[in-house]
Write a protein that holds these residues in place. Structure first.
Motif, PDB file in Angstrom:
ATOM      1  N   ASP A 165       7.236  52.362 -15.087  1.00 56.28           N
ATOM      2  CA  ASP A 165       7.371  53.762 -15.477  1.00 56.28           C
ATOM      3  C   ASP A 165       8.447  54.465 -14.647  1.00 56.28           C
ATOM      4  N   LYS A 166       9.153  55.376 -15.295  1.00 60.32           N
ATOM      5  CA  LYS A 166      10.151  56.193 -14.609  1.00 60.32           C
ATOM      6  C   LYS A 166       9.456  57.335 -13.872  1.00 60.32           C
ATOM      7  N   VAL A 167       9.858  57.561 -12.623  1.00 58.34           N
ATOM      8  CA  VAL A 167       9.305  58.643 -11.806  1.00 58.34           C
ATOM      9  C   VAL A 167      10.406  59.666 -11.564  1.00 58.34           C
ATOM     10  N   SER A 168      10.171  60.892 -11.961  1.00 59.00           N
ATOM     11  CA  SER A 168      11.160  61.942 -11.728  1.00 59.00           C
ATOM     12  C   SER A 168      11.244  62.259 -10.246  1.00 59.00           C
ATOM     13  N   ALA A 169      12.330  62.920  -9.863  1.00 60.13           N
ATOM     14  CA  ALA A 169      12.489  63.300  -8.457  1.00 60.13           C
ATOM     15  C   ALA A 169      11.359  64.206  -8.005  1.00 60.13           C
ATOM     16  N   ALA A 170      10.952  65.153  -8.867  1.00 62.99           N
ATOM     17  CA  ALA A 170       9.865  66.069  -8.508  1.00 62.99           C
ATOM     18  C   ALA A 170       8.555  65.309  -8.314  1.00 62.99           C
ATOM     19  N   GLU A 171       8.278  64.361  -9.188  1.00 60.03           N
ATOM     20  CA  GLU A 171       7.067  63.538  -9.045  1.00 60.03           C
ATOM     21  C   GLU A 171       7.133  62.691  -7.782  1.00 60.03           C
ATOM     22  N   ALA A 172       8.323  62.140  -7.483  1.00 56.26           N
ATOM     23  CA  ALA A 172       8.490  61.305  -6.290  1.00 56.26           C
ATOM     24  C   ALA A 172       8.222  62.102  -5.025  1.00 56.26           C
ATOM     25  N   GLU A 173       8.699  63.345  -4.999  1.00 61.24           N
ATOM     26  CA  GLU A 173       8.437  64.195  -3.833  1.00 61.24           C
ATOM     27  C   GLU A 173       6.948  64.509  -3.726  1.00 61.24           C
ATOM     28  N   LYS A 174       6.312  64.810  -4.836  1.00 58.30           N
ATOM     29  CA  LYS A 174       4.903  65.180  -4.830  1.00 58.30           C
ATOM     30  C   LYS A 174       4.024  64.047  -4.325  1.00 58.30           C
TER      31      LYS A 174
ATOM     32  N   LYS B 207      12.606  65.252   0.035  1.00 62.10           N
ATOM     33  CA  LYS B 207      12.846  66.541  -0.622  1.00 62.10           C
ATOM     34  C   LYS B 207      13.659  66.363  -1.900  1.00 62.10           C
ATOM     35  N   VAL B 208      13.523  67.345  -2.790  1.00 57.25           N
ATOM     36  CA  VAL B 208      14.328  67.430  -4.007  1.00 57.25           C
ATOM     37  C   VAL B 208      15.132  68.718  -3.947  1.00 57.25           C
ATOM     38  N   PHE B 209      16.383  68.635  -4.388  1.00 56.70           N
ATOM     39  CA  PHE B 209      17.237  69.820  -4.424  1.00 56.70           C
ATOM     40  C   PHE B 209      17.791  70.030  -5.827  1.00 56.70           C
ATOM     41  N   ALA B 210      17.969  71.278  -6.199  1.00 59.91           N
ATOM     42  CA  ALA B 210      18.619  71.595  -7.463  1.00 59.91           C
ATOM     43  C   ALA B 210      20.028  71.004  -7.471  1.00 59.91           C
ATOM     44  N   ALA B 211      20.529  70.717  -8.653  1.00 65.77           N
ATOM     45  CA  ALA B 211      21.814  70.024  -8.782  1.00 65.77           C
ATOM     46  C   ALA B 211      22.937  70.734  -8.039  1.00 65.77           C
ATOM     47  N   ASP B 212      22.980  72.063  -8.129  1.00 65.21           N
ATOM     48  CA  ASP B 212      24.081  72.797  -7.506  1.00 65.21           C
ATOM     49  C   ASP B 212      23.947  72.892  -5.989  1.00 65.21           C
TER      50      ASP B 212
END
Length: 258
Positions: A164-173, A179-184
């Motif tokens: 399964d693919k894990v999003s960055a937000a899920e990986a942080e949680k 940490k996850v940062f917004a693209a900009d």
């Protein structure tokens, strides 16, 4: 262009996986070049932090499947023993902090190389995939060791088996990454962490990393003894004395990494 870009700036070694047309998948050339650059990072005193990221839209899609087939294919045993195992060993043994700045997809060996780094940050569009089961393989590059210790046996087992693919937000949680940062903000914020580490007591950070490596397998008593041993080593550094002096003099410490 080289499959590994390398730049030293402000005591930070910037390593960029650079096969963007192949989503930075690893071939033999890139794997060996990365090992060479990690060796350089270990040997040069001027380098006090290592920052690894990917060019283009991906961090790394893992192994270039083209090397596994055809007349000139490379056997998996050679890929593990000469490519991936030496890379993750170098990262874990490098006496300086290593940051993985995951800018896009990190799959297979690409994910597990990132996850063995000391600090992993990701852009919000990034994702992590244990892709091995999709082609009938098991996780490698230290993944079966690292991932259960980051997120627990049950989640690691499920992600490795399902792919399964894990999003960055899920990986942080789930504690997979820091940490996850917004693209900009991703590049500036991830590099800010590198700048912070590059100006900290480098030997103290290296000793912290070494002691953490052993904490996975040591008993409580063994770990206390190891802490005692390396605390004494840390207390003998110039940076320790500078930290004490700066505290007493109520000023900002200026560490030199010695």
């Amino acid at each position: 262009m080289s499959s590994i870009l390398f730049e030293i700036k402000n005591s930070i070694a910037y390593i960029t996986l650079n096969r963007p047309d192949k989503f930075n998948s690893f071939n033999r050339e890139m794997a060996l070049l990365l090992q060479n650059r990690l060796d350089e990072c270990a040997s040069l005193h001027e380098i006090r932090c290592v920052y690894i990221t990917g060019a283009g839209k991906a961090f790394s899609a893992g192994q270039d499947i083209g090397e596994l087939v055809g007349e000139h294919k490379i056997e998996l045993a050679q890929i593990l023993s000469e490519h991936y195992n030496p890379i993750v060993k170098r990262i874990r043994n490098l006496p300086k902090p290593v940051i993985a700045a995951v800018n896009g997809v990190a799959a297979g060996a690409g994910a597990n190389i990132a996850l063995c780094c000391d600090i992993v940050v990701a852009a919000e569009s990034a994702s992590f995939i244990q892709a091995f089961s999709k082609i009938g393989l098991i996780p490698d590059s230290g993944g079966t060791f690292t991932l259960p210790r980051l997120i627990g046996w049950q989640k690691a087992s499920a992600l490795m088996m399902t792919g399964d693919k894990v999003s960055a937000a899920e990986a942080e949680k789930m504690g997979m990454i820091y940490k996850v940062f917004a693209a900009d903000l991703f590049e500036a914020e991830s590099k800010k962490i590198a700048h912070t580490l590059a100006n900290m007591p480098t030997k103290g950070l290296a000793y912290t990393k070494h002691v953490l490596n052993y904490s996975f397998n040591n008993s409580w008593e063994e770990q206390l003894q190891l802490e005692d041993q390396f605390q004494q080593k840390a207390a003998s550094t110039e940076d320790y004395q500078e930290g004490i002096n700066a505290f007493l003099e109520k000023r900002q410490a200026s560490f030199n990494g010695k």
